[in-house]
Design an enzyme around this catalytic site. Structure first.
Site, PDB file in Angstrom:
ATOM      1  N   ARG A   1       0.836  -1.201   0.000  1.00 22.88           N
ATOM      2  CA  ARG A   1       0.000   0.000   0.000  1.00 22.88           C
ATOM      3  C   ARG A   1       0.867   1.245   0.000  1.00 22.88           C
ATOM      4  O   ARG A   1       0.516   2.264  -0.592  1.00 22.88           O
ATOM      5  CB  ARG A   1      -0.919  -0.009   1.214  1.00 22.88           C
ATOM      6  CG  ARG A   1      -1.976  -1.083   1.160  1.00 22.88           C
ATOM      7  CD  ARG A   1      -3.042  -0.840   2.180  1.00 22.88           C
ATOM      8  NE  ARG A   1      -4.021  -1.908   2.157  1.00 22.88           N
ATOM      9  CZ  ARG A   1      -3.963  -2.974   2.925  1.00 22.88           C
ATOM     10  NH1 ARG A   1      -2.983  -3.124   3.782  1.00 22.88           N
ATOM     11  NH2 ARG A   1      -4.889  -3.896   2.850  1.00 22.88           N
TER      12      ARG A   1
ATOM     13  N   PRO B   1      -2.609   4.511  -0.113  1.00 26.19           N
ATOM     14  CA  PRO B   1      -2.602   4.135   1.301  1.00 26.19           C
ATOM     15  C   PRO B   1      -3.447   5.128   2.100  1.00 26.19           C
ATOM     16  O   PRO B   1      -3.163   6.327   2.121  1.00 26.19           O
ATOM     17  CB  PRO B   1      -1.133   4.202   1.700  1.00 26.19           C
ATOM     18  CG  PRO B   1      -0.464   5.010   0.633  1.00 26.19           C
ATOM     19  CD  PRO B   1      -1.333   5.057  -0.578  1.00 26.19           C
TER      20      PRO B   1
ATOM     21  N   SER C   1     -11.245   5.415   5.861  1.00 29.23           N
ATOM     22  CA  SER C   1     -11.827   4.125   6.281  1.00 29.23           C
ATOM     23  C   SER C   1     -10.861   3.363   7.196  1.00 29.23           C
ATOM     24  O   SER C   1     -11.300   2.523   7.983  1.00 29.23           O
ATOM     25  CB  SER C   1     -12.194   3.286   5.060  1.00 29.23           C
ATOM     26  OG  SER C   1     -11.049   3.057   4.265  1.00 29.23           O
TER      27      SER C   1
ATOM     28  N   ASP D   1      -9.893  -4.007   8.299  1.00 33.90           N
ATOM     29  CA  ASP D   1      -9.026  -4.971   8.987  1.00 33.90           C
ATOM     30  C   ASP D   1      -9.713  -5.474  10.256  1.00 33.90           C
ATOM     31  O   ASP D   1      -9.636  -6.658  10.600  1.00 33.90           O
ATOM     32  CB  ASP D   1      -7.693  -4.300   9.352  1.00 33.90           C
ATOM     33  CG  ASP D   1      -7.181  -3.470   8.196  1.00 33.90           C
ATOM     34  OD1 ASP D   1      -6.242  -3.883   7.529  1.00 33.90           O
ATOM     35  OD2 ASP D   1      -7.776  -2.406   7.957  1.00 33.90           O
TER      36      ASP D   1
ATOM     37  N   ARG E   1     -12.246  -7.963   9.224  1.00 38.42           N
ATOM     38  CA  ARG E   1     -11.595  -9.247   8.860  1.00 38.42           C
ATOM     39  C   ARG E   1     -11.164 -10.004  10.112  1.00 38.42           C
ATOM     40  O   ARG E   1     -11.328 -11.230  10.211  1.00 38.42           O
ATOM     41  CB  ARG E   1     -10.374  -8.970   7.972  1.00 38.42           C
ATOM     42  CG  ARG E   1     -10.748  -8.544   6.570  1.00 38.42           C
ATOM     43  CD  ARG E   1      -9.549  -8.085   5.772  1.00 38.42           C
ATOM     44  NE  ARG E   1      -9.934  -7.819   4.384  1.00 38.42           N
ATOM     45  CZ  ARG E   1      -9.294  -6.984   3.576  1.00 38.42           C
ATOM     46  NH1 ARG E   1      -8.232  -6.320   4.005  1.00 38.42           N
ATOM     47  NH2 ARG E   1      -9.714  -6.799   2.343  1.00 38.42           N
TER      48      ARG E   1
ATOM     49  N   HIS F   1      -3.605   1.198   8.280  1.00 35.85           N
ATOM     50  CA  HIS F   1      -4.266   0.191   7.448  1.00 35.85           C
ATOM     51  C   HIS F   1      -3.176  -0.328   6.518  1.00 35.85           C
ATOM     52  O   HIS F   1      -2.901   0.262   5.483  1.00 35.85           O
ATOM     53  CB  HIS F   1      -5.413   0.833   6.652  1.00 35.85           C
ATOM     54  CG  HIS F   1      -5.962  -0.051   5.564  1.00 35.85           C
ATOM     55  ND1 HIS F   1      -6.496  -1.286   5.808  1.00 35.85           N
ATOM     56  CD2 HIS F   1      -6.041   0.130   4.222  1.00 35.85           C
ATOM     57  CE1 HIS F   1      -6.894  -1.820   4.656  1.00 35.85           C
ATOM     58  NE2 HIS F   1      -6.623  -0.982   3.686  1.00 35.85           N
TER      59      HIS F   1
END
Ligand SMILES: NC(=O)c1ccc[n+]([C@@H]2O[C@H](COP(=O)([O-])OP(=O)(O)OC[C@H]3O[C@@H](n4cnc5c(N)ncnc54)[C@H](O)[C@@H]3O)[C@@H](O)[C@H]2O)c1
Length: 321
Positions: free
Chosen positions: A95, A128, A150, A155, A158, A182
């Site tokens: 990212r 990113p 966001s 994550d 998930r 992230h």
């Protein structure tokens, strides 16, 4: 909760960048009925037009909503502008590799959005995401509570999903956060993860299950690297991030004071300042109502400080000052 801001007109949400992520978010938003107007802006005008046509044909099945392909001027009055423009992550590309490409796009996009909509909230999805949230804040001149990304909402989702599969409970009953970047330096907050108020090791004890820290580490690695695994298989990820963007949008439009792990400007947390990354954050109609400063153990603090250093180096490379 904040005093409700904004006008009494239709609830407009703008989406800049109507590729996989932007278009999937627009579809989820249409299904939700939360917005009465959805404007789609993309450098590829035909793409935005095609998405608007397709979405409009779903209106008879969903909610009365005005959807159109517009220009930056149409962002005027939008409560939220979701920013999903830019290049996606290529297989093998981190990212952080993306940052320079997408920051160049930001220098064109952000001033245009803010010129037409100085009163709205910017919600960044492009990666990113943390560096670009910081860049959006700098380039927009908006107050920090109205610029968010966001971040680790995806994550965290998930992580909760994988833990729920392991422990055999509904993902919504697993309370656990991924914080920080992230990306590769993100941090799982094991010390506060719980099911029904019980730490995971305690939950195992009560349930007569073994608690295996090595297995927990594997679950975290699967969480952290999930995007790479999906991109290898289907080239992009978009359903889950769109659902996360919907959660954020709903928290804002409905003034919910929902706690979500989003990226925003951090000040004075374990010595970390002047960086955007994710911590559990209370979101209401004004955007970021407050960032919750979790009590971390020493290992988690050290990992979070490392995550901040990684991000600081990235942001420095953008030369935003
Ligand atoms: N934050 C997250 O959790 C998360 C998850 C998945 C993807 N993403 C990121 O979202 C971004 C978009 O991914 P995607 O799969 O939708 O990509 P995509 O290539 O499908 O769509 C990007 C869109 O941006 C448009 N665009 C490019 N430059 C533009 C500009 N200057 N102005 C307006 N529009 C412009 C393109 O025309 C294209 O339609 C990527 O950076 C990706 O890494 C973030």
């Amino acid at each position: 909760m904040s005093e409700t801001r904004g006008n009494l007109g239709p609830t407009r949400v703008a989406v800049v960048g109507t590729g996989n992520v932007g278009a999937t978010f627009a579809y989820a938003l249409l299904l939700s009925g939360l917005a009465s107007e959805i404007v789609l802006v993309d450098a590829n005008r035909a793409r935005a037009e095609g998405e608007a046509m397709d979405l409009n044909h779903a209106v008879p099945f969903t909610h009365p909503t005005r959807v159109w392909a517009g220009d930056y001027a149409d962002c005027a009055g939008a409560v939220i502008t979701v920013l999903a423009a830019g290049a996606g992550q290529k297989p093998g590309e981190s990212r952080l590799d993306l940052v320079k490409k997408n920051a160049a796009i930001w220098r064109g996009v952000i001033p245009e959005v803010v010129k037409h909509n100085p009163g709205g909230i910017l919600l960044v999805a492009t990666n990113p995401v943390d560096a670009l949230t910081y860049a959006a804040w700098k380039l927009s001149g908006l107050p920090p509570e109205r610029v968010l990304g966001s971040g680790t909402i995806l994550d965290t989702a998930r992580f909760r999903y994988l833990l729920s599969e392991h422990f055999g409970v509904d993902a919504r009953s697993v309370h656990a956060y991924i914080i920080g970047e992230h990306g590769d330096s993100e941090v799982p907050v094991w010390s506060l993860a719980n099911i029904a108020g019980m730490r995971l090791s305690e939950f195992c004890k009560v349930q007569g299950l073994p608690y295996d820290p090595n297995l927990m580490e594997k679950i975290f690695v699967q969480t952290r690297d999930a995007a790479y695994r999906i991109i290898e298989r289907k080239g992009a990820t978009y359903y889950a991030v769109a659902a996360g963007l919907m959660q954020i949008t709903q928290a804002i439009l409905r003034d919910q004071s929902t706690v979500l792990s989003v990226s925003s400007l951090i000040g004075g947390y374990y010595g970390i300042s002047d960086i955007c990354f994710s911590l559990p954050t209370v979101l209401d109609r004004g955007g970021v109502e407050r960032v919750l400063h979790l009590q971390l153990n020493e290992e988690e603090q050290a990992k979070l400080c490392h995550s901040a250093e990684v991000l600081q180096a990235t942001v420095k490379a953008l030369k935003l000052d």
